[in-house]
Scaffold this motif. Structure first.
Motif, mmCIF file in Angstrom:
data_model
loop_
_atom_site.group_PDB
_atom_site.id
_atom_site.type_symbol
_atom_site.label_atom_id
_atom_site.label_comp_id
_atom_site.label_asym_id
_atom_site.label_seq_id
_atom_site.Cartn_x
_atom_site.Cartn_y
_atom_site.Cartn_z
ATOM 1 N N TRP A 160 -7.618 17.541 -17.962
ATOM 2 C CA TRP A 160 -8.648 16.507 -18.012
ATOM 3 C C TRP A 160 -9.783 16.888 -18.966
ATOM 4 O O TRP A 160 -10.342 17.971 -18.860
ATOM 5 C CB TRP A 160 -9.244 16.280 -16.625
ATOM 6 N N ARG A 186 -16.850 10.563 -17.394
ATOM 7 C CA ARG A 186 -15.619 9.964 -17.924
ATOM 8 C C ARG A 186 -14.558 11.058 -17.960
ATOM 9 O O ARG A 186 -14.756 12.102 -18.588
ATOM 10 C CB ARG A 186 -15.836 9.374 -19.306
ATOM 11 N N CYS A 187 -13.438 10.828 -17.306
ATOM 12 C CA CYS A 187 -12.357 11.813 -17.220
ATOM 13 C C CYS A 187 -11.141 11.236 -17.938
ATOM 14 O O CYS A 187 -10.662 10.159 -17.575
ATOM 15 C CB CYS A 187 -11.995 12.105 -15.768
ATOM 16 N N THR A 188 -10.632 11.944 -18.924
ATOM 17 C CA THR A 188 -9.483 11.487 -19.711
ATOM 18 C C THR A 188 -8.352 12.486 -19.519
ATOM 19 O O THR A 188 -8.501 13.674 -19.814
ATOM 20 C CB THR A 188 -9.839 11.380 -21.201
ATOM 21 N N GLU A 189 -7.202 11.989 -19.010
ATOM 22 C CA GLU A 189 -6.071 12.871 -18.740
ATOM 23 C C GLU A 189 -5.158 12.948 -19.954
ATOM 24 O O GLU A 189 -4.793 11.934 -20.557
ATOM 25 C CB GLU A 189 -5.284 12.407 -17.521
ATOM 26 N N ASN A 193 -3.748 9.929 -22.159
ATOM 27 C CA ASN A 193 -5.065 9.582 -22.701
ATOM 28 C C ASN A 193 -5.764 8.469 -21.924
ATOM 29 O O ASN A 193 -6.687 7.835 -22.451
ATOM 30 C CB ASN A 193 -4.967 9.184 -24.184
ATOM 31 N N HIS A 194 -5.369 8.216 -20.680
ATOM 32 C CA HIS A 194 -6.089 7.197 -19.915
ATOM 33 C C HIS A 194 -7.397 7.793 -19.395
ATOM 34 O O HIS A 194 -7.470 8.997 -19.079
ATOM 35 C CB HIS A 194 -5.240 6.671 -18.760
ATOM 36 N N SER A 195 -8.436 6.955 -19.313
ATOM 37 C CA SER A 195 -9.757 7.403 -18.873
ATOM 38 C C SER A 195 -10.143 6.745 -17.555
ATOM 39 O O SER A 195 -9.775 5.594 -17.290
ATOM 40 C CB SER A 195 -10.822 7.091 -19.927
ATOM 41 N N GLU A 196 -10.891 7.479 -16.749
ATOM 42 C CA GLU A 196 -11.403 6.981 -15.482
ATOM 43 C C GLU A 196 -12.886 7.323 -15.396
ATOM 44 O O GLU A 196 -13.299 8.406 -15.816
ATOM 45 C CB GLU A 196 -10.658 7.626 -14.304
ATOM 46 N N ASP A 254 -11.239 8.042 -26.591
ATOM 47 C CA ASP A 254 -11.381 9.431 -26.165
ATOM 48 C C ASP A 254 -10.072 10.213 -26.297
ATOM 49 O O ASP A 254 -9.917 11.273 -25.704
ATOM 50 C CB ASP A 254 -11.867 9.489 -24.712
ATOM 51 N N ASN A 255 -9.125 9.696 -27.054
ATOM 52 C CA ASN A 255 -7.822 10.343 -27.180
ATOM 53 C C ASN A 255 -7.966 11.788 -27.649
ATOM 54 O O ASN A 255 -8.682 12.065 -28.619
ATOM 55 C CB ASN A 255 -6.936 9.588 -28.169
ATOM 56 N N SER A 262 1.921 10.623 -25.169
ATOM 57 C CA SER A 262 0.629 9.968 -25.385
ATOM 58 C C SER A 262 0.521 9.335 -26.768
ATOM 59 O O SER A 262 -0.526 8.794 -27.121
ATOM 60 C CB SER A 262 -0.508 10.978 -25.199
#
Length: 361
Positions: A160, A186-189, A193-196, A254-255, A262
């Motif tokens: 993350w 903001r957390c990007t996995e 590359n999805h963000s939460e 945020d990639n 991804s």
């Protein structure tokens, strides 16, 4: 110990890494390359309930094992599988890769163990218990964007990128003062590359799952903005760099992930095209051996580097990860990697048992 001129390849059943024949795409090419060299090879699946039968059969009929198993995918947990491999090594089989190698070279906390070497940022840390994570990470985040890496993940799962949503707040926060738990982040996995958008405290509670359990841990590393220029992976068979792949993340937002899943773009080169990096890694090998518990080099392994800025403005390479548990090379089968793997594996058995390969099985 009798010599059988036989190598077993371990897999586990199921999983997204399997092809229509039930194997990893690179497993049967390795098996067939070993057979082409005049040895016997076959694949056996690990199940916890088969442990004793596997030990007896393999210890009596094989000289070595090659593990093609991601420890995080082992049914029943990795401990039982690691125990089997350790028993086989104690029985005289040559292990590739052994649990010790996977835990030293392949575990994510290898980065924290190298934090005083110049290969990784000096503020890289590892958390082995929930309390130290909750106590230290808010302070770590006060210094800027971070990347958290779970130990068991693969293809970016549980890795993350963490940044504050409010850029003005981020600019005002005093480094060394813990970020409050209610702060929006903001957390990007990396897996896709999805963000939460979450609150820091709640996100840390979520991340506790990566620490709890066998060999659980989280590595906390400074985010390097030049990751958007791509990661550079060296793939090695034993001590030999075989090729270098430049993995450039998909553009946008945020990639930062460099996985194929991804949308990253991969470019494959011979090692000579990256000679400076190859030389740097060769110089670092004794350092790795000293910090990670010895120079028992894995059979198939990788080292991933990212670009950073040196104090004088020049480019600098930063080590981002070492993998050796189950490195795949499906895209490079036409480069003959499987033949190199077979040759290295056979040579290791020959050296370990003191024979040349001319002896009858």
């Amino acid at each position: 110990m009798d010599v059988h001129k036989a190598i077993v390849v371990f897999e586990v059943e199921g999983g997204s890494d399997k092809y229509i024949d039930g194997h990893r795409r690179d497993t049967m090419p390795i098996v067939n390359a070993i057979k082409a060299a005049g040895w016997h090879a076959e694949v056996l699946y690990f199940r916890p309930e088969w442990t004793e039968d596997l030990f007896l059969h393999v210890s009596q009929n094989f000289d070595a094992y090659i593990s093609r198993v991601n420890p995080g995918n082992v049914p029943g947990g990795e401990k039982g599988y690691f125990d089997l491999l350790t028993r086989l090594s104690a029985a005289g089989l040559v292990g590739m890769s052994t649990p010790a190698e996977m835990m030293s070279y392949g575990a994510k906390d290898a980065l924290a163990k190298l934090s005083d070497t110049g290969l990784v940022p000096a503020d890289t840390a590892a958390y082995y218990d929930v309390d130290s994570f909750h106590e230290s990470f808010p302070t770590s985040l006060s210094h800027g964007e971070r990347v958290l890496k779970q130990n068991r993940g693969s293809t970016g799962t549980g890795i993350w990128r963490v940044q504050l949503v409010d850029r003005e707040l981020a600019a005002r926060i005093e480094p060394g003062i813990p970020v409050p738990p209610e702060t929006r982040i903001r957390c990007t996995e990396a897996v896709d590359n999805h963000s939460e958008i979450r609150e820091l405290g709640e996100f840390m509670d979520f991340c506790d799952q990566y620490i709890i359990g066998d060999n659980g841990m989280l590595v906390d590393m400074r985010f390097l903005p030049r990751i958007v220029e791509g990661e550079v992976r060296i793939l090695l068979v034993g001590p030999r760099p075989v090729f270098v792949v430049h993995k450039k993340p998909a553009e946008g937002a945020d990639n930062f992930s460099a996985t194929l899943f991804s949308g990253a773009r991969y470019t494959y080169d011979r090692p000579g095209a990256w000679q400076d990096l190859i030389d740097l890694f060769a110089d670092a090998r004794p350092v790795l051996a000293g910090k990670l518990g010895g120079d028992d080099i894995p059979l198939i392994w990788t080292a991933d580097f990212m670009l950073d800025d040196a104090p004088d403005g020049a480019d600098a390479y930063v080590l981002g990860e070492i993998n050796c548990s189950c490195v795949g090379f499906t895209s490079e089968l036409d480069m003959g990697i499987q033949e190199l793997v077979a040759r290295e594996a056979i040579e290791r058995v020959e050296r370990a048992h003191g024979f040349t390969g001319d002896e009858p099985a």
